[in-house]
Design a protein around this motif. Sequence first.
Motif, PDB file in Angstrom:
ATOM      1  N   LYS B 185       0.839  -1.193   0.000  1.00 18.37           N
ATOM      2  CA  LYS B 185       0.000   0.000   0.000  1.00 18.37           C
ATOM      3  C   LYS B 185       0.876   1.246   0.000  1.00 18.37           C
ATOM      4  O   LYS B 185       1.959   1.248   0.584  1.00 18.37           O
ATOM      5  N   LEU B 186       0.338   2.259  -0.639  1.00 16.63           N
ATOM      6  CA  LEU B 186       1.030   3.537  -0.595  1.00 16.63           C
ATOM      7  C   LEU B 186       0.737   4.188   0.749  1.00 16.63           C
ATOM      8  O   LEU B 186      -0.416   4.314   1.136  1.00 16.63           O
ATOM      9  N   THR B 187       1.767   4.576   1.445  1.00 15.30           N
ATOM     10  CA  THR B 187       1.541   5.205   2.743  1.00 15.30           C
ATOM     11  C   THR B 187       1.825   6.696   2.644  1.00 15.30           C
ATOM     12  O   THR B 187       2.322   7.176   1.623  1.00 15.30           O
ATOM     13  N   GLU B 188       1.520   7.408   3.702  1.00 15.91           N
ATOM     14  CA  GLU B 188       1.732   8.847   3.704  1.00 15.91           C
ATOM     15  C   GLU B 188       3.238   9.124   3.610  1.00 15.91           C
ATOM     16  O   GLU B 188       4.043   8.397   4.194  1.00 15.91           O
ATOM     17  N   TYR B 189       3.581  10.146   2.905  1.00 13.26           N
ATOM     18  CA  TYR B 189       4.990  10.531   2.736  1.00 13.26           C
ATOM     19  C   TYR B 189       5.813   9.442   2.059  1.00 13.26           C
ATOM     20  O   TYR B 189       7.039   9.418   2.166  1.00 13.26           O
ATOM     21  N   ASP B 190       5.146   8.524   1.401  1.00 12.55           N
ATOM     22  CA  ASP B 190       5.851   7.440   0.737  1.00 12.55           C
ATOM     23  C   ASP B 190       6.332   7.953  -0.615  1.00 12.55           C
ATOM     24  O   ASP B 190       5.556   8.309  -1.483  1.00 12.55           O
ATOM     25  N   ARG B 191       7.626   7.973  -0.804  1.00 10.84           N
ATOM     26  CA  ARG B 191       8.149   8.510  -2.047  1.00 10.84           C
ATOM     27  C   ARG B 191       8.724   7.423  -2.937  1.00 10.84           C
ATOM     28  O   ARG B 191       9.421   7.728  -3.916  1.00 10.84           O
ATOM     29  N   SER B 192       8.525   6.200  -2.569  1.00 10.63           N
ATOM     30  CA  SER B 192       9.250   5.155  -3.292  1.00 10.63           C
ATOM     31  C   SER B 192       8.875   5.093  -4.766  1.00 10.63           C
ATOM     32  O   SER B 192       9.740   4.878  -5.616  1.00 10.63           O
ATOM     33  N   ILE B 193       7.606   5.303  -5.081  1.00  9.31           N
ATOM     34  CA  ILE B 193       7.219   5.300  -6.485  1.00  9.31           C
ATOM     35  C   ILE B 193       7.964   6.399  -7.249  1.00  9.31           C
ATOM     36  O   ILE B 193       8.578   6.145  -8.291  1.00  9.31           O
ATOM     37  N   ASP B 194       7.944   7.591  -6.700  1.00  4.92           N
ATOM     38  CA  ASP B 194       8.632   8.709  -7.359  1.00  4.92           C
ATOM     39  C   ASP B 194      10.104   8.374  -7.562  1.00  4.92           C
ATOM     40  O   ASP B 194      10.692   8.670  -8.601  1.00  4.92           O
ATOM     41  N   MET B 195      10.658   7.764  -6.546  1.00 10.06           N
ATOM     42  CA  MET B 195      12.052   7.384  -6.563  1.00 10.06           C
ATOM     43  C   MET B 195      12.350   6.397  -7.702  1.00 10.06           C
ATOM     44  O   MET B 195      13.229   6.638  -8.533  1.00 10.06           O
ATOM     45  N   HIS B 196      11.588   5.329  -7.734  1.00 13.34           N
ATOM     46  CA  HIS B 196      11.790   4.340  -8.792  1.00 13.34           C
ATOM     47  C   HIS B 196      11.551   4.961 -10.159  1.00 13.34           C
ATOM     48  O   HIS B 196      12.259   4.669 -11.117  1.00 13.34           O
ATOM     49  N   LEU B 197      10.585   5.845 -10.208  1.00 12.39           N
ATOM     50  CA  LEU B 197      10.293   6.462 -11.475  1.00 12.39           C
ATOM     51  C   LEU B 197      11.453   7.320 -11.942  1.00 12.39           C
ATOM     52  O   LEU B 197      11.814   7.340 -13.126  1.00 12.39           O
ATOM     53  N   SER B 198      12.030   7.993 -10.996  1.00 18.52           N
ATOM     54  CA  SER B 198      13.196   8.818 -11.309  1.00 18.52           C
ATOM     55  C   SER B 198      14.308   7.945 -11.903  1.00 18.52           C
ATOM     56  O   SER B 198      14.887   8.266 -12.940  1.00 18.52           O
ATOM     57  N   LYS B 199      14.568   6.835 -11.242  1.00 15.29           N
ATOM     58  CA  LYS B 199      15.598   5.919 -11.721  1.00 15.29           C
ATOM     59  C   LYS B 199      15.257   5.393 -13.121  1.00 15.29           C
ATOM     60  O   LYS B 199      16.109   5.324 -13.993  1.00 15.29           O
ATOM     61  N   LEU B 200      14.010   5.033 -13.271  1.00 14.34           N
ATOM     62  CA  LEU B 200      13.564   4.492 -14.550  1.00 14.34           C
ATOM     63  C   LEU B 200      13.771   5.521 -15.654  1.00 14.34           C
ATOM     64  O   LEU B 200      14.298   5.219 -16.734  1.00 14.34           O
ATOM     65  N   ARG B 201      13.395   6.747 -15.378  1.00  8.44           N
ATOM     66  CA  ARG B 201      13.575   7.802 -16.381  1.00  8.44           C
ATOM     67  C   ARG B 201      15.050   7.986 -16.706  1.00  8.44           C
ATOM     68  O   ARG B 201      15.422   8.158 -17.864  1.00  8.44           O
ATOM     69  N   GLN B 202      15.882   7.932 -15.698  1.00 12.82           N
ATOM     70  CA  GLN B 202      17.317   8.073 -15.945  1.00 12.82           C
ATOM     71  C   GLN B 202      17.783   7.023 -16.942  1.00 12.82           C
ATOM     72  O   GLN B 202      18.536   7.314 -17.868  1.00 12.82           O
ATOM     73  N   LYS B 203      17.297   5.810 -16.752  1.00 13.87           N
ATOM     74  CA  LYS B 203      17.720   4.747 -17.655  1.00 13.87           C
ATOM     75  C   LYS B 203      17.123   4.912 -19.051  1.00 13.87           C
ATOM     76  O   LYS B 203      17.692   4.450 -20.029  1.00 13.87           O
ATOM     77  N   LEU B 204      15.977   5.562 -19.132  1.00 12.94           N
ATOM     78  CA  LEU B 204      15.343   5.742 -20.430  1.00 12.94           C
ATOM     79  C   LEU B 204      15.963   6.905 -21.208  1.00 12.94           C
ATOM     80  O   LEU B 204      15.704   7.077 -22.398  1.00 12.94           O
ATOM     81  N   GLY B 205      16.744   7.720 -20.534  1.00 13.23           N
ATOM     82  CA  GLY B 205      17.456   8.772 -21.248  1.00 13.23           C
ATOM     83  C   GLY B 205      16.702  10.076 -21.363  1.00 13.23           C
ATOM     84  O   GLY B 205      15.804  10.365 -20.574  1.00 13.23           O
ATOM     85  N   ASP B 206      17.083  10.852 -22.405  1.00 10.68           N
ATOM     86  CA  ASP B 206      16.693  12.248 -22.487  1.00 10.68           C
ATOM     87  C   ASP B 206      15.195  12.560 -22.519  1.00 10.68           C
ATOM     88  O   ASP B 206      14.719  13.398 -21.771  1.00 10.68           O
ATOM     89  N   ASP B 207      14.466  11.905 -23.401  1.00 13.75           N
ATOM     90  CA  ASP B 207      13.061  12.297 -23.518  1.00 13.75           C
ATOM     91  C   ASP B 207      12.175  11.517 -22.573  1.00 13.75           C
ATOM     92  O   ASP B 207      10.976  11.375 -22.791  1.00 13.75           O
ATOM     93  N   SER B 208      12.771  11.033 -21.491  1.00 14.50           N
ATOM     94  CA  SER B 208      11.998  10.183 -20.594  1.00 14.50           C
ATOM     95  C   SER B 208      10.862  10.946 -19.923  1.00 14.50           C
ATOM     96  O   SER B 208       9.843  10.365 -19.589  1.00 14.50           O
ATOM     97  N   GLN B 209      11.038  12.253 -19.772  1.00 15.39           N
ATOM     98  CA  GLN B 209       9.972  13.019 -19.122  1.00 15.39           C
ATOM     99  C   GLN B 209       8.757  13.137 -20.034  1.00 15.39           C
ATOM    100  O   GLN B 209       7.645  13.323 -19.571  1.00 15.39           O
ATOM    101  N   GLU B 210       9.029  13.039 -21.328  1.00 13.64           N
ATOM    102  CA  GLU B 210       7.904  13.041 -22.258  1.00 13.64           C
ATOM    103  C   GLU B 210       7.293  11.660 -22.340  1.00 13.64           C
ATOM    104  O   GLU B 210       6.082  11.491 -22.440  1.00 13.64           O
ATOM    105  N   LEU B 211       8.170  10.698 -22.322  1.00 14.08           N
ATOM    106  CA  LEU B 211       7.736   9.318 -22.458  1.00 14.08           C
ATOM    107  C   LEU B 211       6.880   8.918 -21.262  1.00 14.08           C
ATOM    108  O   LEU B 211       5.798   8.357 -21.415  1.00 14.08           O
ATOM    109  N   ILE B 212       7.377   9.197 -20.090  1.00 21.10           N
ATOM    110  CA  ILE B 212       6.575   8.954 -18.894  1.00 21.10           C
ATOM    111  C   ILE B 212       6.233  10.314 -18.307  1.00 21.10           C
ATOM    112  O   ILE B 212       7.108  11.025 -17.823  1.00 21.10           O
TER     113      ILE B 212
END
Lengths: 225, 225
Positions: B185-212
């Motif tokens: 479950k997502l809990t209060e102040y839980d940033r893990s999704i954002d965190m993983h997403l950040s990592k994922l975008r890094q791996k996807l490269g430059d246009d990752s912010q558009e892609l996701i």
Amino acid sequence: MPNILLIDDDVELCEMLAEYLESESFTVNMVHDGHSGMNQAKAENYDAIILDVMMPEMDGFSVLKELRKYIATPVLMLTAKGDDVDRIVGLEMGADDYLPKPCNPRELVARLKAILRRTQTAPPKTVDVIKVNDIEIHPASRKAIYQSENLPLTSSEYNLLEVLAMNVGTVVDKETLSEQALGKKLTEYDRSIDMHLSKLRQKLGDDSQELIQTVRGKGYQLSGG
Amino acid sequence: MPNILLIDDDVELCEMLAEYLESESFTVNMVHDGHSGMNQAKAENYDAIILDVMMPEMDGFSVLKELRKYIATPVLMLTAKGDDVDRIVGLEMGADDYLPKPCNPRELVARLKAILRRTQTAPPKTVDVIKVNDIEIHPASRKAIYQSENLPLTSSEYNLLEVLAMNVGTVVDKETLSEQALGKKLTEYDRSIDMHLSKLRQKLGDDSQELIQTVRGKGYQLSGG
DNA sequence: TCAGCTTTTTTACATGAATTTACATGTATA
DNA sequence: TATACATGTAAATTCATGTAAAAAAGCTGA
């Protein structure tokens, strides 16, 4: 004619139940304390175990807990009437059913049959060969072949691989792996699955981490084609 | 996330149970009479059915009896407290378990899980490859390919991408992402999704912010091709 | 029964992944 | 514009896994 182990310190009740069970064509063995129960349960391969919670020295829960380290035989527990907590604890500890005491023998038999129906409905898919990626598994001879070479595995390693192969492309959680491959419940801090998996990967060689993937917090998955 | 059908005419109790079951990550459908229950059970493929015995018009036994002609879905019956006969009849008719009413939701869940553990043989994966934009996802081998290159992801990153890909062109909220990709479950102040997403975008490269894309206050969305 | 093997489980620790923390930045709202 | 609040992400922390090695449990053949 299923084979039942009855563990209860009340000798008279035991006799009575055993008689009824036998009239329903079960084979029954009885013991009257927890320790003997443990030993007996480990020694023979029963189809089901009936276990009384209230026993002197080693109570039913302790027996169940200990038992689950070794075997996955279905257990039906006899609890004090209406004690919710006992029932829940029992179920969470891995009992398959419970029955409040004093119990109706007819219900006991019905439940026993229900349990057996569930557990013995082992999928009769007797597959000859399972082929996945470069792996061939021959259940009949318990042999595995990898990249056309015989893969020498220990019994547990083979089981593990077979279970994974029967679920290719799907995550198999450690509970399931432990129950199906090692025949025991997964306990806390139990690393045996990881251990066997490590060994298995070593034998599979370099790309074994890709072939058998770790799904963190869940289990493992054999990659499908 | 097993899929449960709840058949009980007591609407309030249903709601209550459904809520609890959902909190345990079951998916629940409810109907409040025997006929609808029958139809629903035949129409969809449930992992288990919870069936009340006492219902007006078509009682639980009739439903069970009829149902067993068509499907083998495991059934857990809710019976009146302490009614031995009902329990016995139910079990003999092919119910997989029963629970006396009023029932403890925690016990219900324990029993449901026990049943599912037995009956659920891992269903084969449905989709082979998910292709979105320049991304290819292979669930069977948990591999992701981006712009024809293998994309090395951690387990959680892969899960995240898979969930997003299965919902291309739609916002997936963080609650869902957390439950489906991280299994918690997502809990209060839980940033893990954002965190993983950040990592994922890094791996996807430059246009990752558009892609996701970030959908502020809601969640994330994978751009549809 | 025992010694000497193999297999399995447990222990221990290194490694890497996941989560939490912290803070900078950006965005909505009054 | 000021304020609150959501997001991005580096860094610290916590936690699961990989695996070698030790211990325990099974086997086997005298």
